[in-house]
Scaffold this motif. Structure first.
Motif, PDB file in Angstrom:
ATOM      1  N   HIS A 258       0.829  -1.208   0.000  1.00 10.28           N
ATOM      2  CA  HIS A 258       0.000   0.000   0.000  1.00 10.28           C
ATOM      3  C   HIS A 258       0.859   1.252   0.000  1.00 10.28           C
ATOM      4  N   HIS A 259       1.988   1.171   0.708  1.00  8.81           N
ATOM      5  CA  HIS A 259       2.821   2.341   0.911  1.00  8.81           C
ATOM      6  C   HIS A 259       4.260   1.883   1.085  1.00  8.81           C
ATOM      7  N   PRO A 260       5.242   2.617   0.601  1.00 11.96           N
ATOM      8  CA  PRO A 260       5.123   3.917  -0.047  1.00 11.96           C
ATOM      9  C   PRO A 260       4.757   3.763  -1.511  1.00 11.96           C
TER      10      PRO A 260
END
Length: 325
Positions: A258-260
Motif C-alpha cells: 500500500h505504501h510507499p
C-alpha cells in the motif's frame, strides 16, 4: 493512487555543493547496539524464508548466514530508540533534503563485507559514517541526491563486517493528471525500475526473453537454486546447468503493498514468495485476483507480463481453490 485532496508537492530547490559537502565524513550513528544478540530462532526464520538449507546454519553449532548482517542491526518497526546511536549530522542532512523538496526516499543498493562468521550469543555494536552525498541526479523517479553510509559492525570490539548502504532522496515527479488519459498519459507514466543484469544472472533474463523460467542445477551435487548465483550454496561448486521450471507453484508467503507509492506502480498490489514445484522459491507479483484475496497455500501459475516495450517479467497468476497449477 494520488489523493486529490492532498496539497500539491512543493517545488524542489537546488542545493549548493557547499551545503552538502560538509556532511561527508560526519557520523550517521555512534555506538549503536543491536536489539538482540545473534540467536538460533532468527537464523531459522531467515533460512526458512530464503529456502536456504545449508547445514552450517543449523545443528548444535550453527553460524548465521552472512547476508543476515544488516538484519541484526535493524531497529524493527518500533525503531532502535536510544540503542540506535543515531547521530545529529544524519538527521540534519535528511532534514535539509526534506526542506529543499527532496521528500521521498528509496533504497537503491548495498554492499557488504564479511570478516568472520557470526555465532549465537554474539552481541553486536555498530558505528556508521556519511560516506558521500552526490550532486543532484536526474532519475526516472525524480531529481535527487544519493546518500551513502558505511556501517562497521563489531562484536566484543572486533570488526566482523561492513555494510555500505545507499538511498536516493528525491523530489517525486507529479503524476499525470486524470484529464489526460490515453496514449499521451501512457507516455508520461514513469517506467518500472529495470533489473540489474550481470554475468551471474544474464542466463535467467535470456530465459525470460524466450518465455522460459530457468533455475540453476549444481553440476556437482544436483542442488537446485534460485535466485541465480555464481556458486552452489550447498557444496560450493561453480559448475551448473540451467533447468526449465514447470511454472507451477504455491504462495509460500506474500505482502500487499500500500505504501510507499512509487510512480510506476498502482497500489495496492500483491507481491508473493512463490514456492515452485521444483522446490525453490522466488519473489514476484501475484495477479489474477484482488490483492486482499491472496492467501498462503494458493496455487499459482507462471505467466510472462510485458510491462512495457523494454521490460518483460515473470509473474504468477493465483488460481482459485480446486484449480490445477
Amino acid at each position: 493512487m494520488s489523493d486529490p485532496t492532498a496539497p500539491p508537492l512543493p517545488p524542489s530547490r537546488p542545493l549548493r555543493p557547499e551545503e552538502l559537502a560538509g556532511f561527508e565524513g560526519r557520523p550517521a550513528a555512534v555506538s549503536g547496539r543491536a536489539r538482540d544478540p545473534v540467536n538460533p530462532p532468527m537464523i531459522r526464520h531467515w533460512c526458512e524464508a530464503m529456502g536456504d538449507r545449508h547445514p552450517a546454519y543449523s545443528g548444535p553449532d550453527p553460524v548465521a548466514p552472512p547476508t543476515m548482517l544488516q538484519a541484526w542491526i535493524m531497529g524493527g518497526l518500533s525503531g532502535h530508540g536510544p540503542r540506535g546511536g543515531r547521530a545529529d549530522a544524519y538527521d540534519r542532512l535528511l532534514g535539509l533534503l526534506d526542506r529543499a523538496g527532496y521528500t521521498a526516499v528509496v533504497a537503491t543498493d548495498c554492499e557488504q563485507e564479511y570478516l568472520r562468521p557470526l555465532r549465537p550469543g554474539d552481541e553486536l555494536t555498530f558505528d556508521a559514517v556519511i560516506e558521500t552525498v552526490s550532486p543532484l541526479k536526474h532519475t526516472r523517479l525524480g531529481a535527487g541526491h544519493f546518500v551513502t553510509t558505511r556501517t562497521e559492525i563489531r562484536t566484543a570490539g572486533a570488526l566482523v563486517g561492513t555494510h555500505r548502504f545507499r538511498i536516493l532522496k528525491y523530489a517525486p515527479r507529479p503524476k499525470p493528471g486524470k484529464a489526460a488519459p490515453g496514449p499521451a498519459a501512457d507516455e508520461l507514466r514513469p517506467q518500472r525500475p529495470r533489473p540489474v543484469i550481470n554475468r551471474d544472472n544474464a542466463g535467467f533474463w535470456e530465459g525470460v526473453a524466450a518465455g522460459q523460467l530457468l533455475i540453476q542445477r549444481c553440476a556437482a551435487c544436483a542442488e537446485l537454486r534460485f535466485p541465480w548465483l555464481p556458486g552452489c550454496g550447498r557444496c560450493g561448486s561453480p559448475e551448473w546447468t540451467a533447468v526449465r521450471a514447470s511454472g507451477a507453484g504455491r504462495v509460500f508467503s506474500y505482502v500487499v503493498m500500500h505504501h510507499p507509492p512509487f510512480p510506476a506502480f498502482d497500489p495496492p498490489y500483491a507481491v508473493g514468495l512463490v514456492e515452485l514445484a521444483e522446490g525453490v522459491r522466488m519473489i514476484s507479483n501475484l495477479i489474477g485476483t484482488e490483492p486482499g484475496r491472496v492467501r498462503i497455500g494458493m496455487r499459482a501459475e507462471l505467466e510472462f507480463l510485458q510491462v512495457d516495450a523494454g521490460l518483460r517479467l515473470p509473474v504468477f497468476r493465483v488460481l482459485p481453490d480446486g484449480a490445477d497449477a
